[in-house]
Design a protein around this motif. Sequence first.
Motif, mmCIF file in Angstrom:
data_model
loop_
_atom_site.group_PDB
_atom_site.id
_atom_site.type_symbol
_atom_site.label_atom_id
_atom_site.label_comp_id
_atom_site.label_asym_id
_atom_site.label_seq_id
_atom_site.Cartn_x
_atom_site.Cartn_y
_atom_site.Cartn_z
ATOM 1 N N LEU A 65 0.824 -1.214 0.000
ATOM 2 C CA LEU A 65 0.000 0.000 0.000
ATOM 3 C C LEU A 65 0.854 1.259 0.000
ATOM 4 O O LEU A 65 0.589 2.211 -0.738
ATOM 5 N N THR A 66 1.914 1.256 0.814
ATOM 6 C CA THR A 66 2.819 2.406 0.830
ATOM 7 C C THR A 66 3.443 2.601 -0.541
ATOM 8 O O THR A 66 3.559 3.734 -1.039
ATOM 9 N N ARG A 67 3.848 1.496 -1.156
ATOM 10 C CA ARG A 67 4.473 1.591 -2.479
ATOM 11 C C ARG A 67 3.483 2.114 -3.521
ATOM 12 O O ARG A 67 3.838 2.908 -4.397
ATOM 13 N N ILE A 68 2.227 1.669 -3.440
ATOM 14 C CA ILE A 68 1.218 2.107 -4.412
ATOM 15 C C ILE A 68 0.970 3.610 -4.273
ATOM 16 O O ILE A 68 0.931 4.341 -5.276
ATOM 17 N N TRP A 69 0.810 4.089 -3.041
ATOM 18 C CA TRP A 69 0.590 5.526 -2.852
ATOM 19 C C TRP A 69 1.805 6.335 -3.278
ATOM 20 O O TRP A 69 1.675 7.429 -3.850
ATOM 21 N N ARG A 70 2.977 5.804 -2.988
ATOM 22 C CA ARG A 70 4.198 6.506 -3.394
ATOM 23 C C ARG A 70 4.299 6.577 -4.917
ATOM 24 O O ARG A 70 4.659 7.606 -5.486
ATOM 25 N N ALA A 105 1.795 6.497 -6.997
ATOM 26 C CA ALA A 105 0.772 7.439 -7.471
ATOM 27 C C ALA A 105 1.239 8.877 -7.317
ATOM 28 O O ALA A 105 1.039 9.703 -8.211
ATOM 29 N N GLY A 106 1.863 9.183 -6.166
ATOM 30 C CA GLY A 106 2.263 10.563 -5.922
ATOM 31 C C GLY A 106 3.509 10.988 -6.670
ATOM 32 O O GLY A 106 3.600 12.126 -7.140
ATOM 33 N N ILE A 139 -4.959 -4.451 -5.078
ATOM 34 C CA ILE A 139 -3.606 -4.271 -4.544
ATOM 35 C C ILE A 139 -2.627 -5.153 -5.292
ATOM 36 O O ILE A 139 -1.521 -4.722 -5.655
ATOM 37 N N SER A 186 0.304 -3.727 -7.657
ATOM 38 C CA SER A 186 1.695 -4.093 -7.358
ATOM 39 C C SER A 186 2.393 -4.635 -8.600
ATOM 40 O O SER A 186 3.546 -4.286 -8.883
#
Length: 828
Positions: free
Chosen positions: A591-596, A598-599, A763, A767
Amino acid sequence: MARLSLPGWRALAGVVATAVLFGLYSWGASLGGIGHLLGFVLLVPWLLALDAGRSATRAALSGWAMSVAFVAAVLGWFGVAIATYTGLHGVIGVLVVLVAAPLLQPQFIAFALVRHLAGRRHGPVLRALAGAAAWVAVEWLYPKLLGDTFGHGLAPSLWLRQFADVGGAAGLTFLLILINEAVAAAIARRRDGARAVVRPLAVASAIVALMAGYGAVRLSMLDTAPAAGEKPLRMGMVQSNIVDYDRLRREMGAYEVVRHVLDTHYAMSHEAVEQHGVDALLWSETVYPTTFGHPKSEAGAELDREIQHFISAAGVPLVFGTYDIDATGEYNAASLLEPVPVPLTFYRKTRLFLLTEHVPAWLDGPTLRGALPWTGTWRPGDGARVFPLRLADGREIPVLPMICLDDVDTGLGIDGARLGARVILGLSNDSWFTAHPAGANLHLAVATFRSIETRLPQLRVTSNGISAAIDARGEVVARTAMGERKLLIGEVATGAPPTTLMVLWGDWVGRAGLALLLLLSVFPVVEALRRRRARVATTPARTDAHARIDAVVLTPGWRIAAGLLRLFAWCGLAWIGIELLTLPDAQSNPLTRIWRFAGLVLAPLAAAWAIARAFVATVRIEGDALVLEQRERRIEIPLDNIAAVEPWSLPLPAAGAWLRLASGRRWSHGIALADVSALIDALIGAGARPALATARATPAAMFARVRSAVPRWRIDHPLAKFVLFPLVPALPAFRLHQQIAFGGTFGEYYTFGLKAYVIAFLIWWASWAIGLALFAAALRIVVEAGTGLSLLLRRERAAGVRATLEAVARLLFFVGVPAWLLLRLLSG
């Protein structure tokens, strides 16, 4: 009687010469010194003989002959040792291993055959790469009985062997083969002038310099001494030199043999604790030749209690070789015994010796057992296991036990490192090497590579030699000799090991070699694509004055903004990739990687895309003017007012150009378009100044023309690559996750509902999409760098080179990823 022809004699001489050099190389590697330098040239006689061969049959026969000659020169002792173990005559044992040589060393046949077939279609470079790939791929697909490979011969070289933490011993093998190929090429071309000789020798020297340079840098980064305030692990290793249990049983009786073995180990262990202050004790493989903790008799139970009492009195833990048993059978095992009685901890040997320890189920049966009564009945364990070694001073050190042949398995060492081990503990019974020290030296050399690949120090004890303490550099810092009774005190640092590529990627060189062979097998298709793309590239550019060209018209400010956004996205993607490669913990939080992602990547790319859409334009020529049409604006620039076209040196946010007007000033807007040369051709075709043609020779314009000359396929669209294609790996991976975690394909849906199930799938899909984006970015770097290099070296072939690179990248992406996933699933 048929006589051997002159070419036949030359082929035989090449095989024999290389076999002799292999023998000297293996002996030199065992003794240290400079014998390992033979590894740079020992294949050369055989390679020259292979080059003289004209058929695949001859190549295969030469490979078979090389496998036999290699076994005779390097592993002859193995046949004698097997004969001694089974009670046969030594000559019979040698004949058996010579007959089995293609099974013991199949890589020679594969190497010779693949090298010959690749040489028919490709030049010497691809031929060499294909042969080396075949060698390492076969050794990965078909693990050899003794785990040996060409690269192990570099064990004596402190600098060169350090490269093993990148590619393991297989990586050293691959590079050594390339070096030998380069030397052979230089000899073969000696009559073609100095340049023809210097080029391959320069390649060989560069590879050696790369290995040595990496080794020097890596050594400067390694600190094998304990950190300030950190105590080393001090281990007492008992090499009792008690061998030939069968003879001792006949002479002394079974119980008395066990009594003799234990009393010897008690005495030497007492010395280790009382005189040397060791933290723990290590005894060799099967030193306790019955099932510890599962006694088969009252006498066995009494001996179990005796060992526990001894360790309780000594106050230090003991790791020792014994047997374990369960409902399915008996295991060769290592047990951890602590001073305070706790539930027993066992590691079961994973890699059993074929026939002597274990018989596969498909081969087992009364007929085999009757013909070979000495065949073993042990069952293999289920892989690496890490013990917590609890010391008297309160320290708890995770240790990885490995029994005998386990230490020739690269994967076991890597699995142990991933499980958090800090030290490797090796237990072996090398008594069958008693009369063959070359085998013991080979075993030690192979074992040292487990420490280099994982950067875990190693303490290994054998029944009669060679016991050793090995640091994270693969340096043997303390050792015993063969055939001596000795207490060896080993000290190793137990700090966190540095991350290595081998631990991150696993034993990847063999898989990469197989992937290269698969790519080369479809090379005819790629070659056809290259020719078709080359024809497209050589087709005269369209100079229709009324041609419409899609473009984006940007002011300098908007160009800088869009360029910085795209650059920021690339840097964000690179950061995520580096983080995944170097920080294993980063892989555990999707989840952290996905948000990172995206941003840092998607958001700036979306903003750059929005800018481009806002200023999109159509460029065409009407009459004597260049017309740029946007949604609500039309711009006309007279052709005679355009003095020059200046391609952007930095293609950000895309390739493009400025227009220099007759007044000497730049036009206020820049034009971003795929092929600047197409615009120049259209301008000149419509009557603009011929001097505009000089801009076509700039590097930026040539690069843009080559890129546009190779059309992209529909599957190259981002939606296809990063939205739809990630479903291919995500669906089976998600299903496997559901099976393991929830017991069925829809397990999470039945347990937590549709929302949780869909979120979990998204997710997994995201990923995989991120992983594929990273892989695509790496491939894109290779394609663009290869295109630029081809423009520098062979400009006329640049379009063909790019077409080939694009096709290979497409194959790696759309075929390689599913193939890699399939191999992972098949290998468990």
